[in-house]
Every structure is written in structure tokens, then in C-alpha cells.
Design a protein around this motif. Structure first.
Motif, PDB file in Angstrom:
ATOM      1  N   PHE A  26     -25.702  67.349 -19.273  1.00 54.85           N
ATOM      2  CA  PHE A  26     -25.619  66.103 -18.508  1.00 54.85           C
ATOM      3  C   PHE A  26     -24.376  65.310 -18.882  1.00 54.85           C
ATOM      4  CE2 PHE A  26     -26.505  61.772 -17.207  1.00 54.85           C
ATOM      5  CZ  PHE A  26     -26.831  61.998 -15.873  1.00 54.85           C
ATOM      6  N   SER A  27     -23.956  65.398 -20.149  1.00 55.73           N
ATOM      7  CA  SER A  27     -22.717  64.725 -20.555  1.00 55.73           C
ATOM      8  C   SER A  27     -21.532  65.259 -19.760  1.00 55.73           C
ATOM      9  CB  SER A  27     -22.476  64.934 -22.053  1.00 55.73           C
ATOM     10  OG  SER A  27     -23.499  64.365 -22.827  1.00 55.73           O
ATOM     11  N   VAL A  28     -21.486  66.576 -19.586  1.00 56.12           N
ATOM     12  CA  VAL A  28     -20.412  67.192 -18.808  1.00 56.12           C
ATOM     13  C   VAL A  28     -20.492  66.752 -17.356  1.00 56.12           C
ATOM     14  CG1 VAL A  28     -19.510  69.384 -17.934  1.00 56.12           C
ATOM     15  CG2 VAL A  28     -20.171  69.180 -20.337  1.00 56.12           C
ATOM     16  N   PHE A  31     -19.170  63.271 -17.136  1.00 57.20           N
ATOM     17  CA  PHE A  31     -17.721  63.276 -17.344  1.00 57.20           C
ATOM     18  C   PHE A  31     -17.003  63.717 -16.075  1.00 57.20           C
ATOM     19  CE2 PHE A  31     -13.899  65.694 -18.469  1.00 57.20           C
ATOM     20  CZ  PHE A  31     -13.162  64.704 -19.114  1.00 57.20           C
ATOM     21  N   GLN A  32     -17.492  64.774 -15.452  1.00 58.41           N
ATOM     22  CA  GLN A  32     -16.863  65.272 -14.230  1.00 58.41           C
ATOM     23  C   GLN A  32     -16.956  64.246 -13.105  1.00 58.41           C
ATOM     24  OE1 GLN A  32     -19.070  68.938 -13.825  1.00 58.41           O
ATOM     25  NE2 GLN A  32     -17.536  70.119 -14.948  1.00 58.41           N
ATOM     26  N   ALA A  33     -18.080  63.525 -13.059  1.00 54.04           N
ATOM     27  CA  ALA A  33     -18.256  62.506 -12.025  1.00 54.04           C
ATOM     28  C   ALA A  33     -17.274  61.356 -12.212  1.00 54.04           C
ATOM     29  CB  ALA A  33     -19.693  61.986 -12.048  1.00 54.04           C
ATOM     30  N   GLN A  38     -16.189  59.186  -8.907  1.00 47.93           N
ATOM     31  CA  GLN A  38     -17.504  58.899  -8.336  1.00 47.93           C
ATOM     32  C   GLN A  38     -18.565  58.934  -9.437  1.00 47.93           C
ATOM     33  OE1 GLN A  38     -17.632  62.015  -5.301  1.00 47.93           O
ATOM     34  NE2 GLN A  38     -17.092  60.502  -3.748  1.00 47.93           N
ATOM     35  N   PRO A  39     -18.519  57.979 -10.363  1.00 50.52           N
ATOM     36  CA  PRO A  39     -19.460  57.971 -11.487  1.00 50.52           C
ATOM     37  C   PRO A  39     -20.909  57.867 -11.050  1.00 50.52           C
ATOM     38  CG  PRO A  39     -18.331  55.872 -11.314  1.00 50.52           C
ATOM     39  CD  PRO A  39     -17.635  56.808 -10.370  1.00 50.52           C
ATOM     40  N   ILE A  40     -21.776  58.511 -11.791  1.00 49.95           N
ATOM     41  CA  ILE A  40     -23.214  58.475 -11.515  1.00 49.95           C
ATOM     42  C   ILE A  40     -23.777  57.094 -11.832  1.00 49.95           C
ATOM     43  CG2 ILE A  40     -25.451  59.432 -12.206  1.00 49.95           C
ATOM     44  CD1 ILE A  40     -23.980  62.058 -12.804  1.00 49.95           C
ATOM     45  N   ARG A  41     -23.234  56.450 -12.839  1.00 44.25           N
ATOM     46  CA  ARG A  41     -23.681  55.119 -13.257  1.00 44.25           C
ATOM     47  C   ARG A  41     -22.528  54.417 -13.952  1.00 44.25           C
ATOM     48  NH1 ARG A  41     -27.018  56.438 -18.863  1.00 44.25           N
ATOM     49  NH2 ARG A  41     -25.787  58.249 -19.461  1.00 44.25           N
ATOM     50  N   GLU A  42     -22.700  53.137 -14.212  1.00 45.32           N
ATOM     51  CA  GLU A  42     -21.674  52.368 -14.896  1.00 45.32           C
ATOM     52  C   GLU A  42     -21.926  52.423 -16.409  1.00 45.32           C
ATOM     53  OE1 GLU A  42     -19.014  50.968 -13.451  1.00 45.32           O
ATOM     54  OE2 GLU A  42     -19.740  51.915 -11.605  1.00 45.32           O
ATOM     55  N   PRO A  43     -20.874  52.261 -17.206  1.00 41.65           N
ATOM     56  CA  PRO A  43     -21.077  52.224 -18.651  1.00 41.65           C
ATOM     57  C   PRO A  43     -21.836  50.957 -19.069  1.00 41.65           C
ATOM     58  CG  PRO A  43     -18.816  51.663 -18.094  1.00 41.65           C
ATOM     59  CD  PRO A  43     -19.472  52.137 -16.823  1.00 41.65           C
ATOM     60  N   PRO A  44     -22.458  50.963 -20.242  1.00 41.63           N
ATOM     61  CA  PRO A  44     -22.405  51.993 -21.270  1.00 41.63           C
ATOM     62  C   PRO A  44     -23.255  53.207 -20.905  1.00 41.63           C
ATOM     63  CG  PRO A  44     -23.880  50.260 -21.962  1.00 41.63           C
ATOM     64  CD  PRO A  44     -23.228  49.775 -20.704  1.00 41.63           C
ATOM     65  N   TYR A  45     -22.888  54.359 -21.467  1.00 36.56           N
ATOM     66  CA  TYR A  45     -23.603  55.606 -21.229  1.00 36.56           C
ATOM     67  C   TYR A  45     -24.554  55.843 -22.398  1.00 36.56           C
ATOM     68  CZ  TYR A  45     -19.843  56.007 -17.874  1.00 36.56           C
ATOM     69  OH  TYR A  45     -18.964  55.749 -16.852  1.00 36.56           O
ATOM     70  N   TYR A  63     -23.694  71.080 -30.117  1.00 39.18           N
ATOM     71  CA  TYR A  63     -23.783  69.922 -30.990  1.00 39.18           C
ATOM     72  C   TYR A  63     -23.488  68.696 -30.135  1.00 39.18           C
ATOM     73  CZ  TYR A  63     -18.773  71.086 -31.198  1.00 39.18           C
ATOM     74  OH  TYR A  63     -17.479  71.437 -30.882  1.00 39.18           O
ATOM     75  N   ILE A  64     -23.592  67.514 -30.708  1.00 41.76           N
ATOM     76  CA  ILE A  64     -23.352  66.290 -29.952  1.00 41.76           C
ATOM     77  C   ILE A  64     -21.848  66.100 -29.770  1.00 41.76           C
ATOM     78  CG2 ILE A  64     -23.585  63.784 -29.937  1.00 41.76           C
ATOM     79  CD1 ILE A  64     -26.180  64.088 -31.473  1.00 41.76           C
ATOM     80  N   LEU A  65     -21.435  65.927 -28.519  1.00 39.98           N
ATOM     81  CA  LEU A  65     -20.017  65.799 -28.190  1.00 39.98           C
ATOM     82  C   LEU A  65     -19.834  64.685 -27.153  1.00 39.98           C
ATOM     83  CD1 LEU A  65     -17.122  66.992 -28.536  1.00 39.98           C
ATOM     84  CD2 LEU A  65     -17.646  68.466 -26.573  1.00 39.98           C
ATOM     85  N   PRO A  66     -19.546  63.455 -27.591  1.00 38.37           N
ATOM     86  CA  PRO A  66     -19.336  62.357 -26.644  1.00 38.37           C
ATOM     87  C   PRO A  66     -18.084  62.606 -25.802  1.00 38.37           C
ATOM     88  CG  PRO A  66     -19.680  61.550 -28.891  1.00 38.37           C
ATOM     89  CD  PRO A  66     -19.446  63.016 -28.988  1.00 38.37           C
ATOM     90  N   LEU A  67     -18.205  62.447 -24.503  1.00 39.09           N
ATOM     91  CA  LEU A  67     -17.081  62.702 -23.610  1.00 39.09           C
ATOM     92  C   LEU A  67     -16.539  61.441 -22.946  1.00 39.09           C
ATOM     93  CD1 LEU A  67     -18.421  65.927 -21.831  1.00 39.09           C
ATOM     94  CD2 LEU A  67     -16.776  65.793 -23.719  1.00 39.09           C
TER      95      LEU A  67
END
Length: 226
Positions: A26-28, A31-33, A38-45, A63-67
Motif C-alpha cells: 500500500f505504501s508503494v 507513492f505512485q498515486a 492523483q493522491p489517494i489522500r492528503e498527508p499525513p500518511y 521491512y518498513i520503508l517510508p516512501l
């Protein structure tokens, strides 16, 4: 509305990802959005880990990888270590890297209430520029038997070339780290470059040690041991 989850199987009403793969996928997607405009939602994520869940990087291969900038990881809905979210084992348990999208800069990432145990190399691998900071609140480390608990290395901010590698430099000085809100920064001799900041609040470190002797000159090790 800003927090996304697929729900924990033990209780679907509790927001959370049950596996590191689900979290990564879901992080990917997000990120792609954002990259496409065309973001799925506004930050914060905000991403939730499931209470009473053990995540195994070695077994999952993730592992955990913030994008994205303003990405935060909560153990349970309130980000408390009492919810018992454990990252167990693994070469690396979380890695912080700079954005590779020109014009998009990551500034902050946060971890709340997560337990890190049994890393066999580096639990937290932080490779970014001094424009970025990662904070840890109520996070706890135990049984890490690898190279170091946390490793901070300068990496340049976004450029047109996404293949640029982290800059190697010799450590000039390291600030003392306390269990508070002090920023731990690493000052390099090369062009006076300062690496990203790590902030620890109400965190503990126990049974953590080094296995591999002194670091090489091009390695910047932030060893937290107790």
C-alpha cells in the motif's frame, strides 16, 4: 479519514496491516498515486500495525520503508507500546531513504509504540540528508545482535538522477544522545555534510551490542547499547 488500513483479522474494527508485505504494497500504491499527481489522500500518511502481532522481516522478505513525507507508523490506534506490535529479526527492520523524485523532498517520518527485537545487522538504517528527520516515541529495542541498532549515513536530497548513491565520509563528531528529544546528528569532514536527524523520546535500548568490530572509515555507525 487520513489513516488507511485493511483491518486486523482478530478484530476488523482495529485499523492495521497484518503483514509487512501488505504495508509495503500500500505504501508503494500511495507513492505512485502522489507521483502521478492523483493522491489517494492528503498527508499525513498514517499506517497502523496490528496489536499483539509479530512481524518477521526475514520470513516475509520485507521491512518498513517510508516512501512519502509525513509518514507515521502507529502500534495500534493510539501508537502505544502496550499494544504489543513487534518487529522480530531481520537484516534491517526499517530503512529511511531520501525521495528519488525530483522536486519532492521528504522531511519527517515517525514511529510510535513499536518494539524492535533481534535484528542481526542494523535495526534502523537511516540514509538521507539533513533535510530529513525521523522521530521515535515509546519505541523499544532489545536483543539486537548485529552491527548496530541504528546507522545514520548522509544521502543527497532529490536530484534528476535517481541512482545517486550515499556519500561516503569520515565522522568528525557525534552529538551525545539521551533518552529525550535531543537530535542525534553526524557531522562529516567531507564538505561539512550533516546527515539526517534521529530523535528518540521515551525509548529504551537493552541487550544490544556490536558483532563485527570497528566500522570502516566510510561507515557511520550510531550504536545504541545498554
Amino acid at each position: 479519514k487520513r489513516a488507511y488500513s485493511i483491518g486486523c483479522s482478530s478484530d476488523p474494527s482495529i485499523p492495521g496491516f497484518e503483514t509487512l508485505k501488505e504495508l509495503f504494497d500500500f505504501s508503494v500504491l500511495e507513492f505512485q498515486a502522489v507521483q502521478s499527481g492523483q493522491p489517494i489522500r492528503e498527508p499525513p500518511y498514517i499506517y497502523f500495525l496490528c496489536p499483539d502481532t509479530i512481524y518477521k522481516p526475514d520470513e516475509e522478505g520485507y521491512y518498513i520503508l517510508p516512501l512519502l513525507d509525513e509518514t507515521y507508523y502507529f502500534c495500534g490506534s493510539d501508537g502505544s507500546s502496550k499494544n504489543n506490535c513487534i518487529i522480530d529479526g531481520g537484516f534491517t527492520q526499517a530503512q529511511i531513504t531520501p525521495s528519488h523524485v525530483e522536486g519532492y523532498v521528504k522531511h519527517i517520518t515517525g514511529f510510535f509504540g513499536i518494539m524492535f527485537q533481534g535484528s542481526n545487522f542494523v535495526s534502523i538504517r537511516a540514509e538521507s540528508s539533513n533535510e530529513e528527520m525521523t522521530s521515535f516515541s515509546d519505541c523499544h529495542w532489545t536483543g539486537n545482535t548485529g552491527f548496530a541498532t541504528a546507522w545514520s549515513l548522509y544521502a543527497p536530497p532529490p536530484t534528476p538522477s535517481p541512482t545517486s548513491s550515499p556519500t561516503n565520509a569520515t565522522v568528525n563528531s557525534v552529538d551525545t544522545v539521551t533518552n529525550g528529544t535531543d537530535r542525534s546528528r553526524f557531522l562529516f569532514n567531507e564538505n561539512d555534510i550533516i546527515s539526517m536527524s534521529l530523535v528518540f523520546t521515551d525509548c529504551t535500548f537493552s541487550v544490544s551490542h556490536f558483532c563485527c568490530g570497528e566500522p570502516k572509515k566510510d561507515e557511520t555507525v550510531f550504536g545504541l547499547s545498554h
